[in-house]
Design a protein around this motif. Structure first.
Motif, PDB file in Angstrom:
ATOM      1  N   ASP A 189       0.856  -1.185   0.000  1.00  0.00           N
ATOM      2  CA  ASP A 189       0.000   0.000   0.000  1.00  0.00           C
ATOM      3  C   ASP A 189       0.893   1.236   0.000  1.00  0.00           C
ATOM      4  OD1 ASP A 189      -2.235   1.594   0.106  1.00  0.00           O
ATOM      5  OD2 ASP A 189      -3.049   0.715   1.940  1.00  0.00           O
ATOM      6  N   ALA A 190       0.812   2.027  -1.069  1.00  0.00           N
ATOM      7  CA  ALA A 190       1.719   3.165  -1.257  1.00  0.00           C
ATOM      8  C   ALA A 190       1.283   4.379  -0.441  1.00  0.00           C
ATOM      9  CB  ALA A 190       1.788   3.531  -2.742  1.00  0.00           C
ATOM     10  N   GLY A 191       2.182   5.348  -0.342  1.00  0.00           N
ATOM     11  CA  GLY A 191       1.901   6.565   0.397  1.00  0.00           C
ATOM     12  C   GLY A 191       0.954   7.492  -0.335  1.00  0.00           C
ATOM     13  N   GLY A 192       0.642   8.623   0.286  1.00  0.00           N
ATOM     14  CA  GLY A 192      -0.343   9.548  -0.240  1.00  0.00           C
ATOM     15  C   GLY A 192       0.017  10.073  -1.617  1.00  0.00           C
ATOM     16  N   GLY A 193      -0.987  10.088  -2.516  1.00  0.00           N
ATOM     17  CA  GLY A 193      -0.793  10.599  -3.852  1.00  0.00           C
ATOM     18  C   GLY A 193      -0.229   9.597  -4.836  1.00  0.00           C
ATOM     19  N   SER A 238       5.802 -15.555  -3.114  1.00  0.00           N
ATOM     20  CA  SER A 238       4.481 -15.247  -2.576  1.00  0.00           C
ATOM     21  C   SER A 238       3.602 -14.522  -3.587  1.00  0.00           C
ATOM     22  CB  SER A 238       4.604 -14.373  -1.327  1.00  0.00           C
ATOM     23  OG  SER A 238       5.261 -15.046  -0.288  1.00  0.00           O
ATOM     24  N   GLU A 239       2.304 -14.628  -3.384  1.00  0.00           N
ATOM     25  CA  GLU A 239       1.357 -13.781  -4.102  1.00  0.00           C
ATOM     26  C   GLU A 239       1.611 -12.341  -3.662  1.00  0.00           C
ATOM     27  OE1 GLU A 239      -3.143 -14.514  -5.073  1.00  0.00           O
ATOM     28  OE2 GLU A 239      -2.983 -13.802  -2.999  1.00  0.00           O
ATOM     29  N   VAL A 240       1.643 -11.424  -4.627  1.00  0.00           N
ATOM     30  CA  VAL A 240       1.886 -10.009  -4.316  1.00  0.00           C
ATOM     31  C   VAL A 240       0.724  -9.195  -4.865  1.00  0.00           C
ATOM     32  CG1 VAL A 240       3.460  -8.058  -4.518  1.00  0.00           C
ATOM     33  CG2 VAL A 240       4.383 -10.389  -4.460  1.00  0.00           C
ATOM     34  N   ILE A 241       0.139  -8.364  -4.020  1.00  0.00           N
ATOM     35  CA  ILE A 241      -1.043  -7.582  -4.383  1.00  0.00           C
ATOM     36  C   ILE A 241      -0.745  -6.099  -4.186  1.00  0.00           C
ATOM     37  CG2 ILE A 241      -3.471  -7.115  -3.832  1.00  0.00           C
ATOM     38  CD1 ILE A 241      -3.589  -9.992  -2.704  1.00  0.00           C
ATOM     39  N   THR A 242      -1.057  -5.312  -5.209  1.00  0.00           N
ATOM     40  CA  THR A 242      -1.034  -3.860  -5.094  1.00  0.00           C
ATOM     41  C   THR A 242      -2.403  -3.333  -5.508  1.00  0.00           C
ATOM     42  OG1 THR A 242      -0.219  -3.560  -7.356  1.00  0.00           O
ATOM     43  CG2 THR A 242       1.431  -3.749  -5.616  1.00  0.00           C
ATOM     44  N   TYR A 243      -2.683  -2.067  -5.238  1.00  0.00           N
ATOM     45  CA  TYR A 243      -3.969  -1.510  -5.661  1.00  0.00           C
ATOM     46  C   TYR A 243      -3.907   0.003  -5.735  1.00  0.00           C
ATOM     47  CZ  TYR A 243      -5.261  -0.185  -0.813  1.00  0.00           C
ATOM     48  OH  TYR A 243      -5.318   0.390   0.433  1.00  0.00           O
ATOM     49  N   ASP A 244      -4.827   0.563  -6.512  1.00  0.00           N
ATOM     50  CA  ASP A 244      -4.986   2.010  -6.614  1.00  0.00           C
ATOM     51  C   ASP A 244      -6.080   2.438  -5.644  1.00  0.00           C
ATOM     52  OD1 ASP A 244      -3.201   1.982  -8.778  1.00  0.00           O
ATOM     53  OD2 ASP A 244      -4.815   1.789 -10.249  1.00  0.00           O
ATOM     54  N   ARG A 245      -5.744   3.293  -4.695  1.00  0.00           N
ATOM     55  CA  ARG A 245      -6.772   3.797  -3.793  1.00  0.00           C
ATOM     56  C   ARG A 245      -7.709   4.738  -4.542  1.00  0.00           C
ATOM     57  NH1 ARG A 245      -2.371   4.203  -0.273  1.00  0.00           N
ATOM     58  NH2 ARG A 245      -2.250   6.445  -0.622  1.00  0.00           N
ATOM     59  N   THR A 246      -8.830   5.062  -3.936  1.00  0.00           N
ATOM     60  CA  THR A 246      -9.791   5.963  -4.575  1.00  0.00           C
ATOM     61  C   THR A 246      -9.096   7.249  -5.020  1.00  0.00           C
ATOM     62  OG1 THR A 246     -10.379   6.877  -2.413  1.00  0.00           O
ATOM     63  CG2 THR A 246     -11.776   5.111  -3.288  1.00  0.00           C
ATOM     64  N   GLY A 247      -9.435   7.680  -6.234  1.00  0.00           N
ATOM     65  CA  GLY A 247      -8.876   8.915  -6.763  1.00  0.00           C
ATOM     66  C   GLY A 247      -7.506   8.775  -7.385  1.00  0.00           C
ATOM     67  N   SER A 248      -6.942   7.558  -7.394  1.00  0.00           N
ATOM     68  CA  SER A 248      -5.628   7.370  -7.996  1.00  0.00           C
ATOM     69  C   SER A 248      -5.671   6.251  -9.020  1.00  0.00           C
ATOM     70  CB  SER A 248      -4.572   7.054  -6.925  1.00  0.00           C
ATOM     71  OG  SER A 248      -4.788   5.774  -6.366  1.00  0.00           O
ATOM     72  N   GLY A 249      -4.737   6.275  -9.967  1.00  0.00           N
ATOM     73  CA  GLY A 249      -4.663   5.221 -10.962  1.00  0.00           C
ATOM     74  C   GLY A 249      -5.973   5.022 -11.697  1.00  0.00           C
ATOM     75  N   LEU A 250      -6.418   3.782 -11.770  1.00  0.00           N
ATOM     76  CA  LEU A 250      -7.647   3.441 -12.477  1.00  0.00           C
ATOM     77  C   LEU A 250      -8.873   3.410 -11.567  1.00  0.00           C
ATOM     78  CD1 LEU A 250      -6.321   0.563 -14.780  1.00  0.00           C
ATOM     79  CD2 LEU A 250      -6.553   2.997 -15.303  1.00  0.00           C
ATOM     80  N   SER A 251      -8.699   3.712 -10.308  1.00  0.00           N
ATOM     81  CA  SER A 251      -9.815   3.657  -9.358  1.00  0.00           C
ATOM     82  C   SER A 251     -10.656   4.921  -9.412  1.00  0.00           C
ATOM     83  CB  SER A 251      -9.300   3.429  -7.935  1.00  0.00           C
ATOM     84  OG  SER A 251      -8.689   2.159  -7.823  1.00  0.00           O
ATOM     85  N   ASP A 252     -11.925   4.789  -9.035  1.00  0.00           N
ATOM     86  CA  ASP A 252     -12.851   5.920  -9.058  1.00  0.00           C
ATOM     87  C   ASP A 252     -12.494   6.977  -8.017  1.00  0.00           C
ATOM     88  OD1 ASP A 252     -14.321   4.590 -10.989  1.00  0.00           O
ATOM     89  OD2 ASP A 252     -15.879   3.893  -9.592  1.00  0.00           O
ATOM     90  N   GLU A 253     -12.882   8.194  -8.326  1.00  0.00           N
ATOM     91  CA  GLU A 253     -12.839   9.247  -7.311  1.00  0.00           C
ATOM     92  C   GLU A 253     -14.039   9.101  -6.383  1.00  0.00           C
ATOM     93  OE1 GLU A 253     -11.733  13.388  -8.335  1.00  0.00           O
ATOM     94  OE2 GLU A 253     -11.903  12.686 -10.408  1.00  0.00           O
ATOM     95  N   VAL A 254     -13.865   9.526  -5.135  1.00  0.00           N
ATOM     96  CA  VAL A 254     -14.965   9.565  -4.175  1.00  0.00           C
ATOM     97  C   VAL A 254     -15.001  10.976  -3.588  1.00  0.00           C
ATOM     98  CG1 VAL A 254     -15.856   8.675  -1.993  1.00  0.00           C
ATOM     99  CG2 VAL A 254     -14.809   7.109  -3.638  1.00  0.00           C
ATOM    100  N   PRO A 255     -16.118  11.699  -3.723  1.00  0.00           N
ATOM    101  CA  PRO A 255     -16.176  13.076  -3.223  1.00  0.00           C
ATOM    102  C   PRO A 255     -15.985  13.147  -1.713  1.00  0.00           C
ATOM    103  CG  PRO A 255     -18.028  12.591  -4.687  1.00  0.00           C
ATOM    104  CD  PRO A 255     -17.375  11.285  -4.380  1.00  0.00           C
ATOM    105  N   GLY A 256     -15.483  14.299  -1.262  1.00  0.00           N
ATOM    106  CA  GLY A 256     -15.355  14.540   0.164  1.00  0.00           C
ATOM    107  C   GLY A 256     -13.972  14.221   0.690  1.00  0.00           C
TER     108      GLY A 256
END
Length: 267
Positions: free
Chosen positions: A44-48, A67-85
């Motif tokens: 899980d990467a840092g802010g931004g 091992s299995e390695v998992i990464t992800y884009d948090r809301t508002g970053s990469g391919l993930s949706d923005e969430v208002p607020g």
């Protein structure tokens, strides 16, 4: 004092791995999975930053640990949706849990959290201790750091940078940065009251330079990391010499070795 840098970093582009889209609370998030054995390693990467922050570590970790390695884009970053607020670590922890569940990740995972993601890890491990075998916290935001006085200093230091962001055209990046900076004071005073479950082992890696360019804040950052480790016998402190706050980029060897050890311990 590099205050906003504690929350905000330059955004990256999507990782090269094929995304798997999951849904949670009306929005979609992109997860990227490199197959392997358990326990799975969740980065899980840092802010931004998005999942691409780990692009060099993923193949190295896969090769070293199998091992299995998992990464992800948090809301508002990469391919993930923005969430208002305002951005909330609790909501991000819910997103992570939804992703692991919908991906069918079996067994307990090794959490690896950099910077801002330390807050997500703390909420996640409190809500789902049965899902975490151990954690590597990489120059992470830990509750011990956010005293009343330090939080007030960061809020004051952030104001000019927030004003500058508000004056810029509204883009996906500026909206995300402002969302992460919103309600910083009350959010982090509440976070200061959180604690890490003593049953879950953790390794804290602290950079030699810290996120701050002011001596008093840098000392407090290092002291908070040391205090966190001293609270339980199953915690370890590592100093990443010759490193900026971006330890995974400057000293990937240190991060990989710590994850490898935690993975072996959690197997």
């Amino acid at each position: 004092m590099a205050a906003v840098a504690l929350v905000i970093a330059a955004a990256g582009s999507a990782t090269a791995a094929a995304p798997q889209m999951i849904s949670n609370d009306g929005h979609r998030l992109a997860f990227y999975v490199t197959p392997g054995k358990l326990p799975a390693i969740v980065l899980d990467a840092g802010g931004g930053n998005d999942a691409s922050y780990w692009k060099d570590l993923v193949p190295a970790l896969s090769a070293r640990t199998g091992s299995e390695v998992i990464t992800y884009d948090r809301t508002g970053s990469g391919l993930s949706d923005e969430v208002p607020g305002p951005w909330k670590a609790q909501a991000a922890a819910s997103d992570l849990e939804a992703g692991l569940t919908q991906l069918g990740v079996a067994g307990r995972v090794i959490l690896v959290a950099h910077s801002l993601a330390g807050e997500i890890a703390t909420y996640f491990v409190n809500d789902h201790p049965d899902q975490v075998a151990g954690a590597v916290l990489v120059d992470a935001n830990l509750p011990e750091f956010f005293t009343k006085s330090e939080t007030a200093k960061i809020v004051a230091a952030n104001q000019s940078q927030i004003t500058a962001l508000q004056a810029q055209p509204s883009t996906r990046e500026t909206r995300q940065l402002l969302a992460q900076a919103a309600d910083f004071g009350p959010v982090h005073l509440a976070y200061h009251e959180m604690s890490w479950p003593p049953s879950i082992p953790a390794t804290a890696i602290v950079s030699s330079s810290t996120p701050f360019d002011t001596p008093d804040d840098a000392l407090l950052w290092k002291a908070a990391q040391a205090d966190f480790v001293a609270e339980a016998s199953n915690r370890r402190l590592i100093v990443a010499d010759n490193s900026s706050h971006d330890i995974p980029i400057d000293r990937p060897d240190v991060v990989i070795a710590a994850i490898e050890q935690m993975t072996e311990q959690g197997s």
